[in-house]
Design a protein around this motif. Structure first.
Motif, short mmCIF file in Angstrom:
data_model
loop_
_atom_site.label_atom_id
_atom_site.label_comp_id
_atom_site.label_asym_id
_atom_site.label_seq_id
_atom_site.Cartn_x
_atom_site.Cartn_y
_atom_site.Cartn_z
N TYR A 5 47.57 67.60 54.17
CA TYR A 5 46.91 66.97 52.77
C TYR A 5 47.63 67.54 51.79
O TYR A 5 48.09 66.98 50.87
CB TYR A 5 45.19 67.10 52.33
N GLY A 6 47.41 68.70 51.70
CA GLY A 6 48.27 69.60 49.96
C GLY A 6 49.76 68.46 50.19
O GLY A 6 50.92 68.90 48.91
N ALA A 13 52.25 62.99 43.97
CA ALA A 13 52.62 63.02 42.81
C ALA A 13 54.16 63.18 42.54
O ALA A 13 54.38 62.26 41.02
CB ALA A 13 51.98 64.19 42.73
N ASP A 14 55.21 63.26 42.53
CA ASP A 14 56.70 62.98 42.67
C ASP A 14 56.98 61.48 43.15
O ASP A 14 58.13 61.38 42.07
CB ASP A 14 56.95 63.81 43.63
N LEU A 15 55.90 60.91 43.69
CA LEU A 15 56.96 59.57 44.76
C LEU A 15 55.78 58.29 43.42
O LEU A 15 56.41 57.52 44.79
CB LEU A 15 57.71 59.50 45.67
N TRP A 16 55.06 58.36 42.69
CA TRP A 16 54.19 57.41 42.95
C TRP A 16 54.28 55.43 42.91
O TRP A 16 53.70 55.13 43.08
CB TRP A 16 53.37 57.82 41.64
#
Length: 415
Positions: A5-6, A13-16
Protein backbone atom coordinates in the motif's frame (compact mmCIF):
# COMPACT_ATOMS: atom_id res chain seq x y z
CA UNK A 1 0.04 -5.37 2.57
CA UNK A 2 1.27 -2.27 4.39
CA UNK A 3 4.46 -2.28 2.32
CA UNK A 4 2.43 -2.77 -0.92
CA UNK A 5 0.00 0.00 0.00
CA UNK A 6 2.87 2.33 0.75
CA UNK A 7 4.46 1.67 -2.62
CA UNK A 8 1.11 2.17 -4.35
CA UNK A 9 0.58 5.58 -2.75
CA UNK A 10 4.10 6.58 -3.65
CA UNK A 11 3.51 5.61 -7.29
CA UNK A 12 0.27 7.58 -7.47
CA UNK A 13 2.01 10.60 -5.95
CA UNK A 14 4.78 10.43 -8.57
CA UNK A 15 2.72 9.38 -11.68
CA UNK A 16 -0.83 10.75 -11.10
CA UNK A 17 -0.85 12.44 -14.54
CA UNK A 18 -0.67 9.01 -16.26
CA UNK A 19 -4.21 8.27 -15.12
CA UNK A 20 -5.47 11.48 -16.74
CA UNK A 21 -3.79 10.53 -20.03
CA UNK A 22 -5.25 7.03 -19.95
CA UNK A 23 -8.74 8.41 -19.34
CA UNK A 24 -8.65 11.32 -21.81
CA UNK A 25 -6.73 9.77 -24.73
CA UNK A 26 -9.61 7.56 -26.05
CA UNK A 27 -12.05 10.46 -26.00
CA UNK A 28 -9.54 12.73 -27.73
CA UNK A 29 -8.74 10.13 -30.40
CA UNK A 30 -12.47 9.50 -30.99
CA UNK A 31 -13.07 13.22 -31.48
CA UNK A 32 -10.19 13.41 -33.97
CA UNK A 33 -11.59 10.48 -35.98
CA UNK A 34 -15.18 11.69 -36.06
CA UNK A 35 -14.56 15.41 -36.63
CA UNK A 36 -11.55 15.41 -38.98
CA UNK A 37 -10.34 12.02 -40.22
CA UNK A 38 -13.65 10.42 -41.27
CA UNK A 39 -14.97 13.60 -43.04
CA UNK A 40 -11.71 13.84 -44.96
CA UNK A 41 -12.03 10.22 -46.09
CA UNK A 42 -15.68 10.74 -47.11
CA UNK A 43 -14.79 13.90 -48.98
CA UNK A 44 -12.06 12.06 -50.87
CA UNK A 45 -14.44 9.20 -51.77
CA UNK A 46 -17.16 11.57 -53.05
CA UNK A 47 -14.60 13.40 -55.13
CA UNK A 48 -13.60 10.32 -57.11
CA UNK A 49 -16.77 8.23 -57.29
CA UNK A 50 -18.90 8.42 -60.47
CA UNK A 51 -22.47 8.07 -59.24
CA UNK A 52 -24.53 11.05 -58.10
CA UNK A 53 -24.20 11.82 -54.43
CA UNK A 54 -27.11 11.31 -52.08
CA UNK A 55 -25.44 13.38 -49.38
CA UNK A 56 -27.04 16.68 -50.37
CA UNK A 57 -30.42 17.99 -51.50
CA UNK A 58 -30.79 18.03 -55.29
CA UNK A 59 -30.97 21.49 -56.85
CA UNK A 60 -32.24 21.95 -60.42
CA UNK A 61 -29.90 24.92 -60.87
CA UNK A 62 -26.97 22.59 -60.24
CA UNK A 63 -28.37 19.63 -62.19
CA UNK A 64 -29.11 21.78 -65.26
CA UNK A 65 -25.39 22.57 -65.57
CA UNK A 66 -24.69 18.83 -65.80
CA UNK A 67 -27.26 18.20 -68.58
CA UNK A 68 -26.07 18.64 -72.14
CA UNK A 69 -28.21 18.56 -75.28
CA UNK A 70 -27.64 15.43 -77.33
CA UNK A 71 -27.05 15.77 -81.05
CA UNK A 72 -28.62 12.79 -82.83
CA UNK A 73 -30.85 11.83 -85.74
CA UNK A 74 -34.25 10.64 -84.41
CA UNK A 75 -34.82 8.50 -87.52
CA UNK A 76 -31.95 6.25 -86.45
CA UNK A 77 -34.04 5.18 -83.44
CA UNK A 78 -37.39 4.46 -85.16
CA UNK A 79 -38.76 0.95 -84.54
CA UNK A 80 -41.61 -0.96 -86.12
CA UNK A 81 -44.67 -0.97 -83.85
CA UNK A 82 -43.17 1.61 -81.47
CA UNK A 83 -43.38 5.39 -81.16
CA UNK A 84 -39.98 6.91 -80.44
CA UNK A 85 -40.24 9.68 -77.81
CA UNK A 86 -36.61 10.56 -77.08
CA UNK A 87 -33.44 9.31 -75.37
CA UNK A 88 -32.89 8.51 -71.72
CA UNK A 89 -29.82 9.53 -69.71
CA UNK A 90 -27.86 6.54 -71.02
CA UNK A 91 -28.57 7.34 -74.68
CA UNK A 92 -31.08 4.52 -75.13
CA UNK A 93 -34.39 5.16 -76.88
CA UNK A 94 -37.64 5.77 -74.99
CA UNK A 95 -40.62 4.13 -76.70
CA UNK A 96 -44.35 3.62 -76.41
CA UNK A 97 -46.18 0.87 -78.28
CA UNK A 98 -48.24 2.12 -81.24
CA UNK A 99 -51.36 0.49 -79.86
CA UNK A 100 -51.01 2.29 -76.52
CA UNK A 101 -50.11 5.59 -78.19
CA UNK A 102 -53.24 5.45 -80.36
CA UNK A 103 -55.47 4.80 -77.34
CA UNK A 104 -54.52 8.03 -75.57
CA UNK A 105 -54.58 11.74 -76.28
CA UNK A 106 -51.48 13.68 -75.29
CA UNK A 107 -50.64 17.18 -74.16
CA UNK A 108 -47.35 18.91 -74.91
CA UNK A 109 -46.63 21.76 -72.49
CA UNK A 110 -43.80 24.28 -72.61
CA UNK A 111 -42.87 27.87 -73.49
CA UNK A 112 -41.79 28.83 -77.00
CA UNK A 113 -38.33 27.76 -78.16
CA UNK A 114 -37.98 24.92 -75.65
CA UNK A 115 -38.38 21.91 -77.98
CA UNK A 116 -42.11 21.39 -78.54
CA UNK A 117 -41.84 21.92 -82.31
CA UNK A 118 -39.03 19.40 -82.65
CA UNK A 119 -41.00 16.80 -80.69
CA UNK A 120 -44.12 17.36 -82.80
CA UNK A 121 -42.06 17.04 -85.99
CA UNK A 122 -40.66 13.69 -84.80
CA UNK A 123 -44.13 12.39 -83.90
CA UNK A 124 -45.69 13.53 -87.20
CA UNK A 125 -42.79 12.02 -89.15
CA UNK A 126 -43.43 8.65 -87.48
CA UNK A 127 -47.20 8.90 -88.04
CA UNK A 128 -46.60 9.46 -91.75
CA UNK A 129 -44.07 6.62 -91.85
CA UNK A 130 -46.63 4.26 -90.26
CA UNK A 131 -49.28 5.16 -92.87
CA UNK A 132 -51.57 7.01 -90.46
CA UNK A 133 -53.57 10.09 -91.28
CA UNK A 134 -51.68 13.10 -89.94
CA UNK A 135 -53.07 16.61 -89.44
CA UNK A 136 -51.19 19.61 -88.09
CA UNK A 137 -53.13 22.79 -87.26
CA UNK A 138 -50.50 25.53 -87.12
CA UNK A 139 -51.26 28.76 -85.25
CA UNK A 140 -48.05 30.78 -85.40
CA UNK A 141 -46.88 29.31 -87.92
CA UNK A 142 -43.93 26.94 -87.45
CA UNK A 143 -40.98 27.38 -89.83
CA UNK A 144 -40.12 23.71 -90.17
CA UNK A 145 -43.02 21.33 -89.55
CA UNK A 146 -44.56 21.61 -93.01
CA UNK A 147 -41.18 20.79 -94.58
CA UNK A 148 -40.84 17.81 -92.23
CA UNK A 149 -44.28 16.57 -93.30
CA UNK A 150 -43.54 17.11 -97.00
CA UNK A 151 -40.15 15.37 -96.88
CA UNK A 152 -41.62 12.49 -94.86
CA UNK A 153 -44.34 11.98 -97.48
CA UNK A 154 -41.70 11.93 -100.24
CA UNK A 155 -39.49 9.51 -98.33
CA UNK A 156 -42.30 7.04 -97.64
CA UNK A 157 -44.04 7.26 -101.00
CA UNK A 158 -47.16 9.04 -99.81
CA UNK A 159 -49.05 11.86 -101.60
CA UNK A 160 -47.86 15.37 -100.74
CA UNK A 161 -49.61 17.03 -97.78
CA UNK A 162 -52.86 18.81 -98.51
CA UNK A 163 -52.52 22.50 -97.60
CA UNK A 164 -55.28 24.72 -96.29
CA UNK A 165 -54.13 28.25 -95.49
CA UNK A 166 -57.05 29.99 -93.79
CA UNK A 167 -55.16 33.29 -93.95
CA UNK A 168 -55.48 33.45 -97.72
CA UNK A 169 -51.70 33.67 -98.18
CA UNK A 170 -51.09 30.08 -99.26
CA UNK A 171 -53.21 27.60 -101.24
CA UNK A 172 -56.60 26.25 -100.30
CA UNK A 173 -60.06 27.64 -99.59
CA UNK A 174 -62.74 26.56 -97.15
CA UNK A 175 -66.45 27.15 -96.73
CA UNK A 176 -67.00 26.74 -92.96
CA UNK A 177 -70.67 25.80 -93.37
CA UNK A 178 -70.68 23.75 -96.58
CA UNK A 179 -69.87 20.24 -95.37
CA UNK A 180 -72.12 17.92 -93.40
CA UNK A 181 -75.84 17.50 -92.94
CA UNK A 182 -78.22 20.43 -92.54
CA UNK A 183 -78.34 19.88 -88.79
CA UNK A 184 -74.52 19.80 -88.51
CA UNK A 185 -74.15 22.93 -90.60
CA UNK A 186 -76.70 24.75 -88.44
CA UNK A 187 -74.84 23.72 -85.30
CA UNK A 188 -71.59 25.14 -86.65
CA UNK A 189 -73.25 28.44 -87.58
CA UNK A 190 -74.77 28.81 -84.11
CA UNK A 191 -71.42 28.19 -82.41
CA UNK A 192 -69.27 30.18 -84.82
CA UNK A 193 -71.55 33.23 -84.76
CA UNK A 194 -72.07 32.97 -80.94
CA UNK A 195 -75.84 32.53 -81.29
CA UNK A 196 -76.29 30.04 -78.44
CA UNK A 197 -78.01 31.03 -75.19
CA UNK A 198 -75.67 32.01 -72.38
CA UNK A 199 -78.10 33.03 -69.62
CA UNK A 200 -78.21 36.79 -70.31
CA UNK A 201 -80.85 39.21 -71.59
CA UNK A 202 -79.37 38.81 -75.06
CA UNK A 203 -80.83 35.27 -75.25
CA UNK A 204 -84.17 36.71 -76.43
CA UNK A 205 -82.56 38.24 -79.51
CA UNK A 206 -80.46 35.15 -80.16
CA UNK A 207 -83.60 33.04 -80.27
CA UNK A 208 -84.98 35.35 -82.96
CA UNK A 209 -81.71 35.01 -84.90
CA UNK A 210 -81.94 31.22 -84.72
CA UNK A 211 -85.52 31.38 -86.05
CA UNK A 212 -84.26 33.32 -89.06
CA UNK A 213 -81.47 30.80 -89.56
CA UNK A 214 -83.92 27.86 -89.37
CA UNK A 215 -86.13 29.55 -91.97
CA UNK A 216 -83.21 30.04 -94.37
CA UNK A 217 -81.53 26.66 -93.91
CA UNK A 218 -83.61 24.74 -96.53
CA UNK A 219 -82.80 27.45 -99.11
CA UNK A 220 -79.08 27.67 -98.36
CA UNK A 221 -76.23 25.70 -99.98
CA UNK A 222 -73.76 26.54 -97.19
CA UNK A 223 -71.73 29.21 -98.98
CA UNK A 224 -71.28 32.63 -97.41
CA UNK A 225 -72.14 34.35 -100.68
CA UNK A 226 -75.58 32.79 -100.90
CA UNK A 227 -76.28 33.38 -97.20
CA UNK A 228 -75.56 37.09 -97.71
CA UNK A 229 -78.14 37.14 -100.51
CA UNK A 230 -80.71 35.23 -98.45
CA UNK A 231 -80.36 37.71 -95.59
CA UNK A 232 -81.37 40.44 -98.04
CA UNK A 233 -84.37 38.39 -99.17
CA UNK A 234 -82.94 37.65 -102.63
CA UNK A 235 -84.62 34.33 -103.30
CA UNK A 236 -87.76 33.47 -105.27
CA UNK A 237 -89.26 31.52 -102.34
CA UNK A 238 -88.97 34.47 -99.93
CA UNK A 239 -92.04 36.71 -100.21
CA UNK A 240 -92.15 40.37 -99.21
CA UNK A 241 -93.51 39.71 -95.73
CA UNK A 242 -90.80 37.18 -94.89
CA UNK A 243 -88.16 39.35 -96.56
CA UNK A 244 -89.00 42.19 -94.19
CA UNK A 245 -89.01 39.80 -91.21
CA UNK A 246 -85.62 38.34 -92.13
CA UNK A 247 -84.07 41.79 -92.45
CA UNK A 248 -85.52 42.88 -89.12
CA UNK A 249 -84.69 39.81 -87.05
CA UNK A 250 -81.38 38.51 -88.44
CA UNK A 251 -79.50 40.44 -85.74
CA UNK A 252 -75.78 39.67 -85.75
CA UNK A 253 -75.95 37.05 -88.52
CA UNK A 254 -75.54 39.67 -91.25
CA UNK A 255 -72.62 41.40 -89.55
CA UNK A 256 -70.86 38.07 -88.95
CA UNK A 257 -71.32 37.05 -92.57
CA UNK A 258 -69.96 40.41 -93.69
CA UNK A 259 -66.85 39.96 -91.53
CA UNK A 260 -66.24 36.42 -92.78
CA UNK A 261 -66.58 37.48 -96.39
CA UNK A 262 -63.71 39.93 -95.98
CA UNK A 263 -61.48 36.86 -96.16
CA UNK A 264 -61.30 35.53 -99.72
CA UNK A 265 -60.39 32.05 -98.50
CA UNK A 266 -63.78 31.67 -96.78
CA UNK A 267 -65.83 32.72 -99.81
CA UNK A 268 -65.33 29.30 -101.39
CA UNK A 269 -68.01 27.70 -103.53
CA UNK A 270 -69.18 24.14 -102.95
CA UNK A 271 -66.75 22.90 -105.61
CA UNK A 272 -63.78 24.96 -104.34
CA UNK A 273 -64.13 24.24 -100.61
CA UNK A 274 -61.65 21.95 -98.88
CA UNK A 275 -63.24 18.50 -98.49
CA UNK A 276 -62.76 17.71 -94.81
CA UNK A 277 -64.55 14.34 -94.88
CA UNK A 278 -62.71 13.16 -97.97
CA UNK A 279 -59.32 14.04 -96.45
CA UNK A 280 -60.23 12.45 -93.12
CA UNK A 281 -61.60 9.18 -94.48
CA UNK A 282 -58.75 8.73 -96.97
CA UNK A 283 -56.08 9.00 -94.23
CA UNK A 284 -54.47 12.03 -95.89
CA UNK A 285 -51.63 14.16 -94.54
CA UNK A 286 -52.99 17.69 -93.99
CA UNK A 287 -51.35 20.97 -93.02
CA UNK A 288 -53.75 23.72 -91.83
CA UNK A 289 -52.40 27.21 -91.26
CA UNK A 290 -54.37 29.42 -88.87
CA UNK A 291 -53.53 32.68 -87.08
CA UNK A 292 -53.67 33.46 -83.36
CA UNK A 293 -53.96 37.20 -84.04
CA UNK A 294 -56.86 37.14 -86.53
CA UNK A 295 -60.26 36.59 -84.90
CA UNK A 296 -62.03 35.56 -88.12
CA UNK A 297 -59.30 33.07 -89.06
CA UNK A 298 -59.49 31.56 -85.57
CA UNK A 299 -63.27 31.22 -85.80
CA UNK A 300 -62.96 29.53 -89.20
CA UNK A 301 -60.39 27.14 -87.74
CA UNK A 302 -62.75 26.30 -84.87
CA UNK A 303 -65.52 25.60 -87.40
CA UNK A 304 -63.13 23.32 -89.30
CA UNK A 305 -62.33 21.34 -86.14
CA UNK A 306 -66.01 21.12 -85.24
CA UNK A 307 -66.73 19.68 -88.70
CA UNK A 308 -63.88 17.21 -88.29
CA UNK A 309 -65.30 16.02 -84.95
CA UNK A 310 -68.80 15.73 -86.43
CA UNK A 311 -67.46 13.53 -89.24
CA UNK A 312 -65.39 11.34 -86.93
CA UNK A 313 -68.29 10.71 -84.57
CA UNK A 314 -70.53 9.40 -87.37
CA UNK A 315 -68.44 6.31 -88.08
CA UNK A 316 -64.98 5.05 -87.05
CA UNK A 317 -62.22 5.96 -89.51
CA UNK A 318 -60.54 3.19 -91.48
CA UNK A 319 -57.11 4.76 -90.90
CA UNK A 320 -55.69 5.85 -87.52
CA UNK A 321 -55.56 9.65 -87.62
CA UNK A 322 -53.17 11.75 -85.55
CA UNK A 323 -54.45 15.29 -85.05
CA UNK A 324 -51.93 17.81 -83.67
CA UNK A 325 -53.36 21.14 -82.50
CA UNK A 326 -50.84 23.89 -81.81
CA UNK A 327 -51.56 26.57 -79.16
CA UNK A 328 -54.86 24.95 -78.30
CA UNK A 329 -56.20 27.79 -76.14
CA UNK A 330 -56.85 29.92 -79.23
CA UNK A 331 -58.99 27.32 -81.01
CA UNK A 332 -60.50 25.21 -78.26
CA UNK A 333 -64.28 24.88 -78.21
CA UNK A 334 -66.76 23.01 -76.07
CA UNK A 335 -67.30 20.59 -78.97
CA UNK A 336 -63.59 19.81 -79.15
CA UNK A 337 -63.22 19.45 -75.37
CA UNK A 338 -66.21 17.08 -75.23
CA UNK A 339 -64.89 15.10 -78.21
CA UNK A 340 -61.72 14.13 -76.33
CA UNK A 341 -63.77 11.58 -74.42
CA UNK A 342 -65.37 10.04 -77.53
CA UNK A 343 -63.19 10.25 -80.65
CA UNK A 344 -60.57 7.75 -79.44
CA UNK A 345 -63.03 4.96 -80.22
CA UNK A 346 -63.37 6.42 -83.74
CA UNK A 347 -59.64 6.01 -84.50
CA UNK A 348 -58.76 9.69 -83.90
CA UNK A 349 -56.14 10.62 -81.30
CA UNK A 350 -54.92 14.14 -80.61
CA UNK A 351 -51.92 16.06 -79.32
CA UNK A 352 -52.75 19.43 -77.74
CA UNK A 353 -49.97 21.96 -77.17
CA UNK A 354 -49.96 24.98 -74.88
CA UNK A 355 -47.40 26.96 -72.91
CA UNK A 356 -48.66 26.66 -69.32
CA UNK A 357 -51.59 25.35 -67.29
CA UNK A 358 -52.95 28.86 -66.86
CA UNK A 359 -53.35 29.18 -70.64
CA UNK A 360 -56.50 27.09 -70.47
CA UNK A 361 -58.02 29.49 -67.94
CA UNK A 362 -57.53 32.49 -70.24
CA UNK A 363 -59.49 31.58 -73.37
CA UNK A 364 -60.25 34.23 -76.03
CA UNK A 365 -63.90 33.11 -76.09
CA UNK A 366 -65.24 34.34 -72.73
CA UNK A 367 -68.55 32.51 -73.21
CA UNK A 368 -66.78 29.21 -72.59
CA UNK A 369 -66.43 27.65 -69.14
CA UNK A 370 -62.64 27.70 -68.99
CA UNK A 371 -62.41 25.68 -65.77
CA UNK A 372 -64.59 22.93 -67.23
CA UNK A 373 -62.59 22.81 -70.46
CA UNK A 374 -59.30 22.70 -68.56
CA UNK A 375 -60.57 19.86 -66.40
CA UNK A 376 -61.74 17.91 -69.45
CA UNK A 377 -58.40 18.30 -71.19
CA UNK A 378 -56.43 17.31 -68.08
CA UNK A 379 -58.53 14.18 -67.55
CA UNK A 380 -58.63 13.01 -71.17
CA UNK A 381 -54.97 13.55 -72.11
CA UNK A 382 -53.15 10.70 -70.40
CA UNK A 383 -49.76 11.25 -72.05
CA UNK A 384 -47.88 14.37 -70.91
CA UNK A 385 -44.74 15.72 -72.57
CA UNK A 386 -43.32 18.81 -70.90
CA UNK A 387 -40.50 21.24 -71.56
CA UNK A 388 -39.04 23.64 -68.99
CA UNK A 389 -41.98 24.99 -66.98
CA UNK A 390 -41.29 28.68 -66.33
CA UNK A 391 -44.35 29.45 -64.18
CA UNK A 392 -44.87 28.23 -60.63
CA UNK A 393 -48.30 26.60 -61.12
CA UNK A 394 -47.14 24.39 -64.00
CA UNK A 395 -43.89 23.45 -62.26
CA UNK A 396 -45.67 22.53 -59.03
CA UNK A 397 -48.28 20.48 -60.92
CA UNK A 398 -45.60 18.56 -62.82
CA UNK A 399 -43.67 17.96 -59.60
CA UNK A 400 -46.78 16.45 -58.04
CA UNK A 401 -47.03 13.99 -60.96
CA UNK A 402 -43.44 12.81 -60.76
CA UNK A 403 -43.40 11.85 -57.07
CA UNK A 404 -40.73 12.40 -54.43
CA UNK A 405 -37.21 10.97 -54.11
CA UNK A 406 -35.89 10.16 -50.64
CA UNK A 407 -32.49 11.81 -50.09
CA UNK A 408 -29.85 11.35 -47.35
CA UNK A 409 -28.63 14.68 -46.04
CA UNK A 410 -25.38 15.07 -44.06
CA UNK A 411 -26.12 17.34 -41.11
CA UNK A 412 -22.54 18.19 -40.11
CA UNK A 413 -19.10 17.14 -41.28
CA UNK A 414 -16.69 19.59 -39.66
CA UNK A 415 -16.80 21.81 -36.58
Amino acid sequence: MSLWYGEFRKSIADLWWCFLVVLSAPMFLRMIMLRWVRPKINSWRRKFRVQASGDALSDIRVDMDKLKAKDFNPQDFYLEGQMFLGLDDTGAGIYMADELFRKNHSKVIGPSQTGKGIMLGVLLDQAIMKGWGAWFVDQKPDDFIYDIMRESCERHGRPAPLILDLNGVGPGSYGPFIGGSRRERRERVVKTFAMADNGTNADFFKREERKVLDYLMPLWDGTLGQLAKLLKGNHPEINDVMKSWVKEKNGSIESNVSEFMQLDTLRATVEESFKVEEALRSGAVVYVRSNINDTIVRKACIALLDELVQIALKKPLAHPTYLVLDEIRFIVSQTLADALATVLSKNVFMALTYQALTDLLNLPDKTLNAQSIKGGIDINTQITLTYRANDFETAEWLASLTGKAQKTVTKMEKV
